[in-house]
Design an enzyme around this catalytic site. Sequence first.
Site, PDB file in Angstrom:
ATOM      1  N   ASP A 170       0.800  -1.233   0.000  1.00 48.41           N
ATOM      2  CA  ASP A 170       0.000   0.000   0.000  1.00 48.41           C
ATOM      3  C   ASP A 170       0.829   1.278   0.000  1.00 48.41           C
ATOM      4  O   ASP A 170       0.295   2.352  -0.232  1.00 48.41           O
ATOM      5  CB  ASP A 170      -0.900   0.059   1.249  1.00 48.41           C
ATOM      6  CG  ASP A 170      -1.989  -0.994   1.189  1.00 48.41           C
ATOM      7  OD1 ASP A 170      -2.235  -1.516   0.088  1.00 48.41           O
ATOM      8  OD2 ASP A 170      -2.588  -1.298   2.234  1.00 48.41           O
ATOM      9  N   GLN A 669      15.637  -1.821 -25.166  1.00 44.21           N
ATOM     10  CA  GLN A 669      15.081  -0.503 -25.489  1.00 44.21           C
ATOM     11  C   GLN A 669      13.577  -0.549 -25.721  1.00 44.21           C
ATOM     12  O   GLN A 669      12.933   0.478 -25.820  1.00 44.21           O
ATOM     13  CB  GLN A 669      15.743   0.059 -26.757  1.00 44.21           C
ATOM     14  CG  GLN A 669      17.090   0.685 -26.495  1.00 44.21           C
ATOM     15  CD  GLN A 669      17.733   1.222 -27.762  1.00 44.21           C
ATOM     16  OE1 GLN A 669      17.152   1.204 -28.841  1.00 44.21           O
ATOM     17  NE2 GLN A 669      18.957   1.689 -27.632  1.00 44.21           N
TER      18      GLN A 669
END
Length: 787
Positions: A170, A669
Amino acid sequence: SRSAMDHQPKFFENLSGAGKAIGVLTSGGDAQGMNAAVRAVVRMGIYVNAKVYFIYEGYQGMVDGGDNIVEVSWESVSSILQVGGTVIGSARCKSFRTREGRLQAAFNLVQRGITNLCVIGGDGSLTGANLFREEWSGLLEELAQKGKIDAEAVKKYAYLNIVGMVGSIDNDFCGTDMTIGTDSALHRIIEVVDAIMTTAQSHQRTFVLEVMGRHCGYLALVSALACGADWVFIPEYPPEEGWEDSMCVKLSENRARKKRLNIIIVAEGAIDCHNKPITSEKVKDLVVQRLGFDTRVTILGHVQRGGTPSAFDRILASRMGVEAVLALLEATPDTPACVVSLSGNQAVRLPLMECVQMTQEVQKAMDEGRFLEAVRLRGRSFENNLNTYKLLSHKRPDAELPKTNFNVAVLNVGAPAAGMNAAVRAAVRVGMTEGHKIFAVIDGFEGFARGKIKEISWGDVGGWTGQGGSILGTKRTLPAKYLEKIAEQMRTNNINALMVIGGFEAYLGLLELSAAREKYDEFCVPMVMVPATVSNNVPGSDFSIGADTALNTITDTCDRIKQSASGTKRRVFIIETMGGYCGYLANMGALAAGADAAYIFEEQFDIRELQANVEHLTEKMKTSIQRGLVLRNENCNENYTTDFIYQLYSEEGKGVFDCRKNVLGHMQQGGAPSPFDRNFGTKISAKAMQWISKKLKETYRKGKVFANTDDSVCLLGMRRRNLVFQPVAELKSETDFVHRIPKEQWWLKLRPLMKILAKYKTSYDVSDSGQLEHVAMLPKEAETGAI
């Protein structure tokens, strides 16, 4: 402020854990990356000659004792780095909440001589640990009275030291920018949203997604930012009265603008301003009743806790685990129990109870309806996310927008990097909100010279956050040979400012343009660069957009390769990564994948080192871990090529292990941007556009913009804890232009970490750690690069 004495560097080899015993437990809800933390604590503990014990099933195991508390070895934590959850188990424990339970736990620890605890869990678990520490001496006296332990033991084990690490998806703990597991949970959410977007596109649907976060809206907020959601509901910032109307207006406007899908994200703890819950079903019914849109609800549930930890979480947890052991070695009866955490890019220690109190303050503020206060208490990173989200998600009607009559051009330069598109989207939308006209340049400086430039609008960049590569197109070409033509284009389109998103070429390009200012007035405008390259080799910034995505690709691939090796015993893999001369990907990839060695250009190595690595692997093959992983940066050494190292290892390892090699190449990439890159790209780019607006106002004189000072050509980078604008002229002295890397790089400090976790003898400068800081309410100006 440190005294003069502190300036001698402090090395961890001078800290010994001999005679100490450390217990490690995971407690509360599980989170991805807990295992990486456990592994780091165990290995660092053993490395400094302490004994380390697993405490299985959290506090329950501590109370039950017996074979729930076991001494562990180096190999015990092999192969757990890439596993989600926690391998030592976690349980909710009622008995530890009673004094009898804690008495039994103390007895079990004393019997094994354990007086150092490393607790990995949420705020509840950490509060419990602190109470245990405060009661410790009383508990021992009671045990002595009952005749369970002798007076000698009471003296010998008089103090309990505690260090906490926050494991919680959280991200609801104050004082820490990122808790262990948060980034991985965001990965799960984003994977789901990306998948849902394609089906929603097909059917023109509205999706309501419910994400975890009973008391904290971090996951909902950041995933909304990262996928460009239409609306988000979080507990800290309830919508204003009449939100039903404004939400429906917004959704139908989006449809009218030819947007085929709507995404609404709801935190499970979302409330309205009267503290009444807003559920995902309620939101769905509202949309169906008022607008008649085809609407579906998807509740992500425990998917968010599952799966393999992201590269970020593995590195975070490994750094924290090592830091936790250092904190235990240095703890005294007078130091408060502390939490190790990250602030920006810096490991820090904070008093545990200060963090817990602050975390409880947030809840109290929310219960009492002081929502602005709650957002402020969550910290600068949370506030920053919220403000950026508000800026980017709602288009104000044209009539309400200011008109500045300034034109700003945005372009991508260099190799593609995941997250570039998120940066372009943020630039376009913030620029429009500020009242400018935004022009998109296609194919970098080369396209600019050819006049490939067009005005771009709010709707044009919808859905760009999740797209990999560069939609505008990018080229490595530098502007120097096109100065005449680029100046002409700037004149024709009346461009008053430039925003360049790219890697090292973008930096060189800005240097060239600012040098050309003497000759061309057109370049006397504000220019800013946002670093985006997988290599992370741009001076002036600790991180660049795209590096996190590449790191995750490397880590995932290494996980698969390691798995393939577990079938065939005794195999070593040599893996080549990208990065030019910058060893960031190889070094951090090695840390995240649990590699045995990483060869990089920044740290010269010779044949003796290669020999030592081979011998190290030969020794390792005698243990139960019969595989090796070695990473090599593509340019680390021109003679010791990947093939050379592969052949050397093959020859030297004959009869002991065999070798395989793998060049990862351009997959590093590509791919969809990670949550970190989407967010970092969005926030840094929004900030850059706001800087442009400020500079335009400052440099506008007698009807035109004229900027020719160094501070009007800047690079916006993340430095330790802050985002800073730095004139490119000043960065020249920090740059090694031959090898295209910064002269000093922060991550080299983490290099010994990888060696320690792979069992190499090494020196490690820990002068930076050890200062206990305090949880401060941060001034508004402070910005953090943490997402």
